[in-house]
Design a protein around this motif. Structure first.
Motif, PDB file in Angstrom:
ATOM      1  N   TYR A 257       0.478  -1.607   0.180  1.00 14.79           N
ATOM      2  CA  TYR A 257       0.050  -0.220  -0.172  1.00 14.79           C
ATOM      3  C   TYR A 257       1.258   1.240   0.084  1.00 14.79           C
ATOM      4  CZ  TYR A 257      -3.451  -3.466   1.559  1.00 14.79           C
ATOM      5  OH  TYR A 257      -4.237  -4.542   1.923  1.00 14.79           O
ATOM      6  N   LEU A 365      -0.437  -1.210  -4.369  1.00 18.31           N
ATOM      7  CA  LEU A 365      -0.351   0.239  -4.085  1.00 18.31           C
ATOM      8  C   LEU A 365       1.126   0.387  -3.977  1.00 18.31           C
ATOM      9  CD1 LEU A 365      -4.024   1.497  -3.408  1.00 18.31           C
ATOM     10  CD2 LEU A 365      -3.437   1.670  -5.971  1.00 18.31           C
ATOM     11  N   ASN A 372       1.373  -1.660 -10.165  1.00 18.40           N
ATOM     12  CA  ASN A 372       0.293  -1.889  -9.915  1.00 18.40           C
ATOM     13  C   ASN A 372      -0.642  -2.659 -11.279  1.00 18.40           C
ATOM     14  OD1 ASN A 372       0.818  -0.431  -7.962  1.00 18.40           O
ATOM     15  ND2 ASN A 372      -0.460   1.016  -8.573  1.00 18.40           N
ATOM     16  N   ARG A 384      -7.765   3.202  -2.821  1.00 18.77           N
ATOM     17  CA  ARG A 384      -7.123   4.697  -1.736  1.00 18.77           C
ATOM     18  C   ARG A 384      -7.798   5.127  -1.495  1.00 18.77           C
ATOM     19  NH1 ARG A 384      -2.941   5.686  -5.861  1.00 18.77           N
ATOM     20  NH2 ARG A 384      -3.654   4.489  -7.347  1.00 18.77           N
ATOM     21  N   GLN A 385      -8.774   4.999  -0.950  1.00 20.03           N
ATOM     22  CA  GLN A 385      -9.839   5.867  -0.119  1.00 20.03           C
ATOM     23  C   GLN A 385      -9.393   4.836   1.058  1.00 20.03           C
ATOM     24  OE1 GLN A 385     -13.928   5.457  -0.688  1.00 20.03           O
ATOM     25  NE2 GLN A 385     -14.507   7.044   1.093  1.00 20.03           N
ATOM     26  N   GLU A 388      -6.069   6.215   2.278  1.00 18.76           N
ATOM     27  CA  GLU A 388      -5.038   7.262   2.347  1.00 18.76           C
ATOM     28  C   GLU A 388      -4.347   7.836   1.476  1.00 18.76           C
ATOM     29  OE1 GLU A 388      -5.183   9.118   6.717  1.00 18.76           O
ATOM     30  OE2 GLU A 388      -7.114   8.945   6.797  1.00 18.76           O
ATOM     31  N   ILE A 389      -5.229   6.831  -0.081  1.00 13.98           N
ATOM     32  CA  ILE A 389      -3.530   7.165  -0.677  1.00 13.98           C
ATOM     33  C   ILE A 389      -3.947   8.131  -1.931  1.00 13.98           C
ATOM     34  CG2 ILE A 389      -2.076   5.545  -2.761  1.00 13.98           C
ATOM     35  CD1 ILE A 389      -2.480   2.997  -0.518  1.00 13.98           C
ATOM     36  N   GLU A 390      -2.547   9.007  -2.221  1.00 11.30           N
ATOM     37  CA  GLU A 390      -3.366   9.787  -3.243  1.00 11.30           C
ATOM     38  C   GLU A 390      -3.461   9.362  -4.594  1.00 11.30           C
ATOM     39  OE1 GLU A 390      -0.867  13.009  -2.645  1.00 11.30           O
ATOM     40  OE2 GLU A 390      -1.257  13.666  -0.807  1.00 11.30           O
ATOM     41  N   GLN A 391      -3.761   9.341  -5.833  1.00 14.79           N
ATOM     42  CA  GLN A 391      -3.920   8.901  -6.631  1.00 14.79           C
ATOM     43  C   GLN A 391      -2.533  10.048  -7.420  1.00 14.79           C
ATOM     44  OE1 GLN A 391      -6.107   7.435  -8.348  1.00 14.79           O
ATOM     45  NE2 GLN A 391      -4.934   7.276 -10.745  1.00 14.79           N
TER      46      GLN A 391
END
Length: 394
Positions: A257, A365, A372, A384-385, A388-391
């Motif tokens: 992640y 991720l 990926n 991602r949500q 809390e992983i940024e795009q």
């Protein structure tokens, strides 16, 4: 016949397989193949690949091989009993041309995780060797030996490099089985103690080397479907690993992640419980600095911990990392394709990744977005949500 022993795979396949047997024996898995190298036509070799898969599925563990596995402290008797009955079944594998019609092929592996987990590494080795024996019919082994000799010379160039140790991690993308073994023998004879061992269990067995490895991405990915809730899946994976191995095999994988999410879950308990962590994506220098600071913030002396680097390494990068971090932590370097497929030809960037577990999409991720692999965009967005992983920027 390319694969002649079921030991011809990476150690972490067996260590994960034992966890599956003891904790997730009913889990179902699905894997997908991808060749990241553009403009590679593998379709003409489908029949050859299928023939090699049939030969692979005819193999069984020998009594000597089982005795070797039994000698490892962390392998349990019931797992050896299971392996004594085990064989791969070709019904779990499908190979076909891609619908894209561009020379790509699709390889899908589906079935019980316990019975499909060993396919990945030998299948990748098969695809590589079939491709190269058809496209490079007169391999330039002298060039490969010269390049390998240069790498060995670099490692021994300065006395202060004497405790910089490398290991072979190159089974999956090797040029050929023959070349892989020649590389290992040359490293063993030339480097001595600077050659720490190999991830390949067969060559560790055959040449008296230390087999190396702990967990791979598929284990923590599967925990997305097997754990109590998605947000705790990484924690769940580490806890189940510790439950199985009780202090053995204590290197945690950090990039399923990304580093931020890893450090968020890798609290003081895990810092003290695990021997170290493995880097496999993103900037290795930044990763190392962040991990050292994290250990210090959690009252752990980083000099007692191991940092394993294994992401697309070559010897110059190994030495740069060694110079940056020596004396600050224990170091280990796993070098793959640059050792086992460097004869002057462009290596294939081929992977097989778990894409579903128990019918649910799973993914990683990492800090290198190109690594990926998931075909469910909605699930990736949800992942991602949750973590809390940024795009990444397009």
């Amino acid at each position: 016949m390319i694969i002649t022993s079921l030991l011809d795979t990476d150690l972490y396949k067996f260590t994960m397989m034992q966890v599956v047997l003891h904790h997730f024996p009913a889990a179902q898995a699905e894997y997908a193949f991808r060749c990241r190298t553009p403009d590679i036509d593998l379709v003409p070799y489908i029949e050859e690949i299928e023939e090699e898969i049939r030969s692979l599925c005819a193999l069984r563990f020998t009594e000597d091989e089982l005795d070797y596995l039994r000698s490892w402290r962390f392998i349990k008797p019931d797992f050896i009993d299971f392996l004594g009955l085990f064989h791969m079944n070709e019904k779990h594998v499908q190979v076909r041309p891609s619908n894209k019609g561009n020379g790509e092929i699709e390889i899908r592996i589906e079935g019980p995780w316990l019975h499909t987990i060993l396919f990945e590494v030998p299948l990748l080795a098969i695809v590589n060797e079939v491709y190269f024996r058809n496209t490079q019919t007169a391999p330039d082994y002298p060039e490969g030996r010269a390049r390998l000799a240069d790498k060995i010379q670099m490692l021994g160039a300065r006395p202060e490099y004497s405790d910089c140790k490398i290991a072979d991690y190159g089974t999956r993308r090797r040029f050929s089985k023959r070349w892989h073994e020649e590389v290992i023998v040359m490293l063993k004879e030339s480097l001595g103690e600077q050659f720490a061992g190999t991830s390949n269990v067969f060559y560790a067995y055959k040449h008296g080397l230390t087999p190396l490895g702990t967990m791979a991405h598929e284990y923590l990915q599967a925990c997305q479907a097997l754990g109590p809730r998605l947000r705790d899946s990484q924690i769940f994976g580490f806890e189940m690993w510790a439950k199985e191995y009780r202090g053995d095999l204590g290197i945690a994988l950090s990039d399923v992640y990304g580093m931020k999410a890893f450090l968020g879950d890798f609290d003081m308990y895990f810092c003290k419980l695990f021997d170290g962590a493995r880097h496999d994506s993103g900037d290795p220098f930044e990763w190392g600095e962040r991990l050292i600071k994290h250990y210090e913030n959690n009252r752990c002396d980083p000099r007692t911990k191991v940092m394993v680097f294994s992401d697309a390494l070559d010897i110059p990068k190994v030495l740069q990392l060694y110079e940056r971090f020596r004396g600050r932590t224990k170091l280990a370097f796993g070098v793959g394709t640059n050792l086992t497929n460097d004869l002057g030809y462009t290596p294939l960037q081929v992977v097989i990744k778990m894409v579903r577990c128990n019918g649910q999409p799973v993914a990683k991720l990492s800090d290198s977005p190109g690594k990926n692999m998931c075909d469910d965009k909605a699930y990736l967005a949800y992942l991602r949500q949750v973590f809390e992983i940024e795009q990444p920027a397009q």
